[in-house]
Design an enzyme around this catalytic site. Structure first.
Site, PDB file in Angstrom:
ATOM      1  N   ASN A   1       3.041  -7.181  12.958  1.00  0.00           N
ATOM      2  CA  ASN A   1       2.770  -5.751  13.138  1.00  0.00           C
ATOM      3  C   ASN A   1       3.295  -5.319  14.503  1.00  0.00           C
ATOM      4  OD1 ASN A   1       1.650  -3.465  11.857  1.00  0.00           O
ATOM      5  ND2 ASN A   1      -0.215  -3.562  13.084  1.00  0.00           N
ATOM      6  N   LEU A   2       3.338  -4.000  14.685  1.00  0.00           N
ATOM      7  CA  LEU A   2       3.789  -3.509  15.989  1.00  0.00           C
ATOM      8  C   LEU A   2       2.760  -3.860  17.058  1.00  0.00           C
ATOM      9  CD1 LEU A   2       6.151  -1.939  17.164  1.00  0.00           C
ATOM     10  CD2 LEU A   2       4.844   0.169  16.840  1.00  0.00           C
TER      11      LEU A   2
ATOM     12  N   HIS B   1      -1.542   1.337  -4.175  1.00  0.00           N
ATOM     13  CA  HIS B   1      -1.941   2.735  -3.974  1.00  0.00           C
ATOM     14  C   HIS B   1      -1.034   3.702  -4.735  1.00  0.00           C
ATOM     15  CE1 HIS B   1      -4.214   1.650   0.021  1.00  0.00           C
ATOM     16  NE2 HIS B   1      -4.888   1.315  -1.060  1.00  0.00           N
TER      17      HIS B   1
ATOM     18  N   GLN C   1       0.851  -1.203   0.000  1.00  0.00           N
ATOM     19  CA  GLN C   1       0.000   0.000   0.000  1.00  0.00           C
ATOM     20  C   GLN C   1       0.882   1.246   0.000  1.00  0.00           C
ATOM     21  OE1 GLN C   1      -3.511  -0.585   2.962  1.00  0.00           O
ATOM     22  NE2 GLN C   1      -1.916  -1.994   3.621  1.00  0.00           N
TER      23      GLN C   1
ATOM     24  N   SER D   1      -2.563  -1.132   9.524  1.00  0.00           N
ATOM     25  CA  SER D   1      -3.549  -1.068  10.605  1.00  0.00           C
ATOM     26  C   SER D   1      -4.869  -1.745  10.224  1.00  0.00           C
ATOM     27  CB  SER D   1      -3.821   0.395  10.969  1.00  0.00           C
ATOM     28  OG  SER D   1      -4.398   1.063   9.853  1.00  0.00           O
TER      29      SER D   1
ATOM     30  N   CYS E   1       3.833  18.070 -18.683  1.00  0.00           N
ATOM     31  CA  CYS E   1       3.853  16.622 -18.929  1.00  0.00           C
ATOM     32  C   CYS E   1       5.009  16.276 -19.880  1.00  0.00           C
ATOM     33  CB  CYS E   1       2.522  16.169 -19.520  1.00  0.00           C
ATOM     34  SG  CYS E   1       2.577  14.436 -20.060  1.00  0.00           S
TER      35      CYS E   1
ATOM     36  N   GLY F   1       2.745  -4.535   8.936  1.00  0.00           N
ATOM     37  CA  GLY F   1       2.794  -3.089   9.144  1.00  0.00           C
ATOM     38  C   GLY F   1       1.623  -2.314   8.594  1.00  0.00           C
TER      39      GLY F   1
HETATM   40  C1  BJW Z   1       4.563  -0.829  12.664  1.00  0.00           C
HETATM   41  C2  BJW Z   1       5.716  -0.132  12.994  1.00  0.00           C
HETATM   42  C3  BJW Z   1       6.936  -0.849  12.965  1.00  0.00           C
HETATM   43  C4  BJW Z   1       4.053   1.230  13.132  1.00  0.00           C
HETATM   44  N1  BJW Z   1       6.929  -2.142  12.633  1.00  0.00           N
HETATM   45  N2  BJW Z   1       4.588  -2.111  12.345  1.00  0.00           N
HETATM   46  C5  BJW Z   1     -16.929   2.035   4.329  1.00  0.00           C
HETATM   47  C6  BJW Z   1     -16.648   0.701   4.554  1.00  0.00           C
HETATM   48  C7  BJW Z   1     -15.676   0.031   3.829  1.00  0.00           C
HETATM   49  C8  BJW Z   1     -14.947   0.682   2.860  1.00  0.00           C
HETATM   50  C9  BJW Z   1     -15.217   2.014   2.629  1.00  0.00           C
HETATM   51  C10 BJW Z   1     -16.195   2.680   3.354  1.00  0.00           C
HETATM   52  N3  BJW Z   1     -16.242   3.967   2.928  1.00  0.00           N
HETATM   53  C11 BJW Z   1     -15.297   4.126   1.950  1.00  0.00           C
HETATM   54  C12 BJW Z   1     -14.683   2.939   1.766  1.00  0.00           C
HETATM   55  C13 BJW Z   1     -13.569   2.675   0.814  1.00  0.00           C
HETATM   56  C14 BJW Z   1     -12.305   3.372   1.230  1.00  0.00           C
HETATM   57  C15 BJW Z   1     -11.961   2.974   2.663  1.00  0.00           C
HETATM   58  O1  BJW Z   1     -11.403   1.940   2.932  1.00  0.00           O
HETATM   59  N4  BJW Z   1     -12.271   3.815   3.633  1.00  0.00           N
HETATM   60  C16 BJW Z   1     -12.027   3.464   5.033  1.00  0.00           C
HETATM   61  C17 BJW Z   1     -11.424   4.649   5.737  1.00  0.00           C
HETATM   62  C18 BJW Z   1     -13.301   2.968   5.647  1.00  0.00           C
HETATM   63  N5  BJW Z   1     -11.286   2.900   0.334  1.00  0.00           N
HETATM   64  C19 BJW Z   1     -11.063   3.489  -0.845  1.00  0.00           C
HETATM   65  O2  BJW Z   1     -11.646   4.505  -1.197  1.00  0.00           O
HETATM   66  C20 BJW Z   1     -10.069   2.804  -1.750  1.00  0.00           C
HETATM   67  N6  BJW Z   1     -10.670   2.581  -2.998  1.00  0.00           N
HETATM   68  C21 BJW Z   1     -11.704   1.750  -3.170  1.00  0.00           C
HETATM   69  O3  BJW Z   1     -12.268   1.204  -2.248  1.00  0.00           O
HETATM   70  O4  BJW Z   1     -12.025   1.583  -4.478  1.00  0.00           O
HETATM   71  C22 BJW Z   1     -13.197   0.875  -4.795  1.00  0.00           C
HETATM   72  C23 BJW Z   1     -14.180   1.884  -5.180  1.00  0.00           C
HETATM   73  C24 BJW Z   1     -13.771   3.000  -5.852  1.00  0.00           C
HETATM   74  C25 BJW Z   1     -14.684   3.934  -6.196  1.00  0.00           C
HETATM   75  C26 BJW Z   1     -16.014   3.745  -5.865  1.00  0.00           C
HETATM   76  C27 BJW Z   1     -16.414   2.616  -5.187  1.00  0.00           C
HETATM   77  C28 BJW Z   1     -15.489   1.671  -4.853  1.00  0.00           C
HETATM   78  C29 BJW Z   1      -8.846   3.689  -1.965  1.00  0.00           C
HETATM   79  C30 BJW Z   1      -8.030   3.800  -0.736  1.00  0.00           C
HETATM   80  C31 BJW Z   1      -6.882   4.776  -0.968  1.00  0.00           C
HETATM   81  C32 BJW Z   1      -5.993   4.926   0.237  1.00  0.00           C
HETATM   82  N7  BJW Z   1      -5.132   6.005   0.044  1.00  0.00           N
HETATM   83  C33 BJW Z   1      -4.138   6.329   1.088  1.00  0.00           C
HETATM   84  C34 BJW Z   1      -3.457   7.665   0.731  1.00  0.00           C
HETATM   85  C35 BJW Z   1      -2.860   7.688  -0.664  1.00  0.00           C
HETATM   86  C36 BJW Z   1      -1.433   7.253  -0.697  1.00  0.00           C
HETATM   87  C37 BJW Z   1      -0.520   8.112   0.177  1.00  0.00           C
HETATM   88  O5  BJW Z   1      -0.695   9.339   0.261  1.00  0.00           O
HETATM   89  O6  BJW Z   1       0.431   7.566   0.758  1.00  0.00           O
HETATM   90  O7  BJW Z   1      -3.219   5.259   1.221  1.00  0.00           O
HETATM   91  S1  BJW Z   1      -4.860   6.485   2.722  1.00  0.00           S
HETATM   92  C38 BJW Z   1      -3.491   5.766   3.574  1.00  0.00           C
HETATM   93  O8  BJW Z   1      -3.978   4.588   4.253  1.00  0.00           O
HETATM   94  C39 BJW Z   1      -2.512   5.295   2.486  1.00  0.00           C
HETATM   95  C40 BJW Z   1      -2.165   3.932   2.992  1.00  0.00           C
HETATM   96  O9  BJW Z   1      -1.689   3.130   1.941  1.00  0.00           O
HETATM   97  C41 BJW Z   1      -3.453   3.436   3.597  1.00  0.00           C
HETATM   98  C42 BJW Z   1      -3.257   2.301   4.595  1.00  0.00           C
HETATM   99  O10 BJW Z   1      -2.527   2.747   5.704  1.00  0.00           O
HETATM  100  P1  BJW Z   1      -1.534   1.731   6.449  1.00  0.00           P
HETATM  101  O11 BJW Z   1      -0.439   1.378   5.560  1.00  0.00           O
HETATM  102  O12 BJW Z   1      -2.293   0.630   7.048  1.00  0.00           O
HETATM  103  O13 BJW Z   1      -0.907   2.701   7.567  1.00  0.00           O
HETATM  104  P2  BJW Z   1      -1.462   2.987   9.058  1.00  0.00           P
HETATM  105  O14 BJW Z   1      -0.775   4.198   9.542  1.00  0.00           O
HETATM  106  O15 BJW Z   1      -2.927   2.983   9.102  1.00  0.00           O
HETATM  107  O16 BJW Z   1      -0.975   1.715   9.895  1.00  0.00           O
HETATM  108  C43 BJW Z   1       0.400   1.496  10.167  1.00  0.00           C
HETATM  109  C44 BJW Z   1       0.534   0.243  11.027  1.00  0.00           C
HETATM  110  O17 BJW Z   1       1.916  -0.025  11.197  1.00  0.00           O
HETATM  111  C45 BJW Z   1      -0.072   0.389  12.435  1.00  0.00           C
HETATM  112  O18 BJW Z   1      -0.857  -0.760  12.723  1.00  0.00           O
HETATM  113  C46 BJW Z   1       1.155   0.428  13.367  1.00  0.00           C
HETATM  114  O19 BJW Z   1       0.936  -0.210  14.600  1.00  0.00           O
HETATM  115  C47 BJW Z   1       2.177  -0.328  12.557  1.00  0.00           C
HETATM  116  N8  BJW Z   1       3.572   0.046  12.840  1.00  0.00           N
HETATM  117  N9  BJW Z   1       5.424   1.156  13.368  1.00  0.00           N
HETATM  118  C48 BJW Z   1       5.776  -2.747  12.363  1.00  0.00           C
HETATM  119  N10 BJW Z   1       8.150  -0.251  13.323  1.00  0.00           N
END
Ligand code: BJW
Length: 259
Positions: A223-224, A129, A111, A198, A156, A196
């Site tokens: 995960n942490l 992503h 991701q 959430s 571009c 890693g």
């Molecule tokens: C460690 C550590 C160490 C720390 N060692 N571990 C309602 C229900 C269900 C779904 C939805 C809903 N409403 C909307 C949705 C869909 C939506 C969604 O999921 N929303 C939720 C908030 C509910 N999803 C979308 O929109 C996605 N698209 C989609 O569903 O398309 C289908 C569709 C499209 C159109 C119409 C209809 C359907 C797109 C999701 C895009 C996510 N984008 C981001 C930002 C862009 C990229 C960027 O800027 O970097 O992506 S958001 C952000 O979160 C980023 C990440 O990739 C993503 C996930 O985060 P991640 O990696 O899990 O990080 P953290 O910080 O959350 O967790 C870190 C973890 O590491 C923690 O657990 C720590 O403990 C751990 N940790 N130190 C090991 N040393």
């Protein structure tokens, strides 16, 4: 679990045979794997979403409303990624070693928009992503390498359009990349490992259930701390990625994933 490699005939044939017999592995990574490389996570108390609102920087509507603000947000993160202090850590390197040594397919689905898996040597990789080191042109659709700041004055490289570039990442409400290939891999894998992340963001948060369907895949969370969906995983190990991932990879390469 030990996979015997019979060497006979051409090396290519032997390797093709082994690739068909050893179970495949799918690994999902999130921001936590890059934390010890110096990059921020999103939802930890000191994470990106503690100081910036998702609605301001990570939706198509935010970009339409204030492209300069969104460019600035990603420019700062691109500069951070390219700083010499940010390098792959032991967890990224362990996954590259797993891909090189495992006699079946290993697919890393990240991701993360950073390039630390590539720098560590992972080759079979999907950035679901997107990638911060690429730009997408809203005029011609071309995706181009991009390592400097982006602004409304950017042009571009493919079609020369002015002010039509955006960072090549997937925002909320947009479709993640290569979903067909990811679901096909989840359908047939023998091991699914989530590292890693959430488990807050779909569709990635649903991959564990996809892999478990039909009781095929062994599922592991590294995960942490326990993620949102931790109880869905058959095996769980908690600690910093630089410690738990190399230990897990060594075990898999030594004895497979049977208890
Ligand atoms: C460690 C550590 C160490 C720390 N060692 N571990 C309602 C229900 C269900 C779904 C939805 C809903 N409403 C909307 C949705 C869909 C939506 C969604 O999921 N929303 C939720 C908030 C509910 N999803 C979308 O929109 C996605 N698209 C989609 O569903 O398309 C289908 C569709 C499209 C159109 C119409 C209809 C359907 C797109 C999701 C895009 C996510 N984008 C981001 C930002 C862009 C990229 C960027 O800027 O970097 O992506 S958001 C952000 O979160 C980023 C990440 O990739 C993503 C996930 O985060 P991640 O990696 O899990 O990080 P953290 O910080 O959350 O967790 C870190 C973890 O590491 C923690 O657990 C720590 O403990 C751990 N940790 N130190 C090991 N040393």
């Amino acid at each position: 679990m030990i996979y015997c490699i019979t060497i006979g005939g051409s090396g290519m044939l032997a390797s093709a045979m082994v690739r068909r017999t050893a179970p495949s592995i799918v690994i999902l990574t999130g921001a936590g794997i890059s934390k010890e490389s110096g990059l921020e996570t999103f939802r930890d108390p000191d994470g990106i979403w503690s100081r910036v609102r998702i609605e301001d920087v990570a939706t198509p509507e935010a970009f339409a409303r204030d492209p300069a603000l969104v460019h600035d947000f990603y420019n700062a993160r691109r500069r951070a990624l390219l700083s010499p202090a940010v390098r792959p850590n032991a967890a990224h390197r362990a996954l590259a070693r797993l891909e090189a040594a495992w006699p079946g397919e290993v697919l890393v689905v990240t991701q993360n928009i950073d390039d630390l898996h590539e720098r560590a040597g992972t080759r079979n990789l999907i950035h679901m992503h997107g990638e911060i080191l690429k730009a997408r042109c809203l005029a011609c659709g071309a995706v181009s390498p991009w390592r400097t700041d982006m602004s409304l004055a950017s042009v571009c490289p493919e079609c020369d359009a002015l002010g039509r570039l955006r960072v090549h990442v997937v925002w909320f409400g947009e479709m993640p990349l290569e979903m067909e290939r990811i679901f096909a891999a989840l359908e047939t894998c023998g091991l699914f490992v989530s590292i890693g992340t959430s488990g807050n963001v779909y569709p990635a948060a649903g991959f564990v259930e996809e892999a478990r369907r039909g009781g095929r895949a062994h599922t592991v969370e590294l995960n942490l701390e326990p993620s949102q969906g931790h109880s869905l995983f058959a095996e769980r190990h908690y600690g910093p990625a630089s410690r738990v991932v190399p230990a897990f990879v060594e075990r898999i390469l030594r004895q497979g994933w049977q208890a």
